[in-house]
Every structure is written in C-alpha cells, then in structure tokens.
Design an enzyme around this catalytic site. Structure first.
Site, short mmCIF file in Angstrom:
data_model
loop_
_atom_site.label_atom_id
_atom_site.label_comp_id
_atom_site.label_asym_id
_atom_site.label_seq_id
_atom_site.Cartn_x
_atom_site.Cartn_y
_atom_site.Cartn_z
N SER A 136 -18.38 22.64 30.82
CA SER A 136 -18.60 21.25 30.45
C SER A 136 -17.71 20.37 31.31
CB SER A 136 -18.25 21.05 28.96
OG SER A 136 -18.10 19.70 28.63
N TYR A 149 -11.62 21.73 21.57
CA TYR A 149 -12.80 22.04 22.35
C TYR A 149 -12.43 22.19 23.82
CZ TYR A 149 -17.39 21.46 24.54
OH TYR A 149 -18.53 21.63 25.30
#
Length: 281
Positions: A136, A149
C-alpha cells in the site's frame, strides 16, 4: 502471453477477486484461497477446470504450509504467488486493543511472511517464479491514525525487499505493489476502526474516523490496478516496487523527498560518531 498458474490469497473480494477474474478470463489457472468456502462459487461454476479453491486463514501457519504444499502438488507447478489477503486497522495507537494489534500483525505481516516461506522450497526446485506482495501507499508513508496498519505494511515491505535479494540467484523475482486508494470493498468491508477515545477528538489521529464516509471515495480503479499487477510478471527483472495511483505516487514522492532532505542534513553528525582515522601513538 503464456498461460501461467497463480496462487492468490483472499480471492473472494477486493484486488484478489479482480486479479482472479482477469486471469481466468485470459486463460490462466488460479489456485485461490478464501476464509469462507462458497464465497467464490460463481467463479468455480464458470471456470471449474482452471480454478482451484481452498480454505485458508493466513493467521494459521500450519494451514498455510499444508495448503501451499497441496496446491503445488495438485497443480504441478505455480508461476506466481500473490500475497493479497489482509485488511486495514485504523485508529490512534492508544485506541486499538491488544487483540486488534496481534491480529493485524498476524494477518498482514506474519501471514504474508509464512506464505512466502511455504512457497520458496517449491519455487527453488522449479528454478523460477514470482512472489507479488500487495502492500500500500501506507508501506512508504505515515499517517496519524494508521500506525498499526502501517507497522504491518512497513514490516512486510522490509521483509520482501530483503527476500528479493536472497532469492534472485534462484530465478525467483519479488515485487511489492503500492496502490493508493481504490474503489474496492476495503473501506466498507475489510477495514476495522478502533473504539474512539474522547482524548483524540479533533486531533490528527481522529481524521481516520471519517474514512468510511461516501465523500472519501477513492480515485483508484481496481480493474486497472489489477491489470497493471498482472503485467509486472512480464517484466524481467521483476520490478522491486510498483506504485499505482496518482495519490500513491504523490504521497510517496513527498515522503521520500522530505526524508532524503532531512537525511542529508545529518551527514556531519553521522560522520562524527565514527572512530577517528588518526593514529594515537
């Protein structure tokens, strides 16, 4: 394009589903894993001869080893292994629970590590293969309210970067995919929000609480992103990192530029901590 066999975790939704649909449509074979059997029955009905499906919880290392071994045994060989299974956990570091921390690290970081480790003996014996890690923009940047995260994504990027250097001699390539926001079910299906604490109301970390609102619709097209991921397998050598989405490109460039500028300012300090080159007599 030659026909390939792919192993993809989490094919029931998001990028995993999109990758699987495109690959099957193009004539490739897919060994896909899901946490809920039956969630891809529509694909199995249409592509029963080229879709192999197994249950897999990537937090279960023993199951990972068994499923990966069975896929290689039953399919003969696998050309590409895609670590796609994962989810988002947003909230300030103090807001998330111990259980949430353990689960997101077990899923996004340790699960991906163990899938790669399980596949490596088979890929080495073949003398070729690709490992694709879905990461990501959060693997290169830092945003308040996403610390856990991002810990999982920064961790898996470090692992895969080093792994690429370990296995290149065996004909195995490793690519890290860094998409920005995309219109998958990530925000509304595979994202968890921590229980908010009033102490963080109005703080930078609280901005993530609105991430599931309609006005925060992402700009990335999952169809185009999946197609770009598939094309990386035709590149030799394997690209180490693939940035997808203008938002990801802009955020990563700004982060790396600022980091490099701060790094350069520390040149003299860094050198000052070395042993002196002068010889003391």
């Amino acid at each position: 394009m030659p026909q390939r066999t792919w192993f993809i975790t989490g094919i029931n939704s998001g990028f995993g589903r999109e990758l699987t649909e495109q690959l099957l449509h193009h004539g490739d074979r897919v060994a896909g894993t899901v946490r809920t059997l039956g969630s891809t029955d529509d694909l199995s009905a249409e592509y029963s001869d080229r879709l192999w499906v197994a249950h897999l919880d990537v937090t279960d290392t023993d199951e990972i080893k068994a499923v990966v071994a069975r896929a290689f045994t039953e399919l003969g060989s696998i050309d590409v292994v895609v670590n796609n299974a994962g989810y988002g956990l947003f909230g300030a570091a103090e807001e998330v629970s111990d259980d949430q921390i353990a689960h997101v690290i077990d899923t996004n970081l340790i699960g991906s590590i163990q899938v790669a480790r399980a596949a490596l003996p088979h890929l080495r014996m073949q003398g070729h293969g690709r490992i694709i890690q879905m990461s990501s923009v959060a693997g290169q940047t830092a945003m308040p309210g996403a610390s856990l995260y991002q810990a999982s994504k920064w961790g898996i990027e470090g692992f895969m970067d080093a792994l690429a250097q370990e296995v290149a001699a065996f004909g195995i390539g490793v690519s890290i995919i860094e998409p920005g926001g995309a219109r998958t079910n990530f925000r509304h299906g595979s994202l968890q929000l921590a229980e908010p604490m009033s102490a963080y109301d109005g703080s930078p970390a609280a901005m993530v609480r609105a991430i599931q609102q309609p006005e925060h619709e992402s700009s990335g097209d999952p169809v185009k992103i999946a197609a770009a991921v598939i094309r990386t397998v035709d590149q030799t050598p394997a690209p180490r990192r693939v940035v997808l989405g203008s938002d990801s490109f802009g955020a990563i460039k700004a982060t790396l530029t600022a980091r490099l500028a701060a790094h350069e300012l520390q040149r003299d300090l860094a050198s000052s901590t070395d042993f002196s080159s002068a010889v003391n007599l």
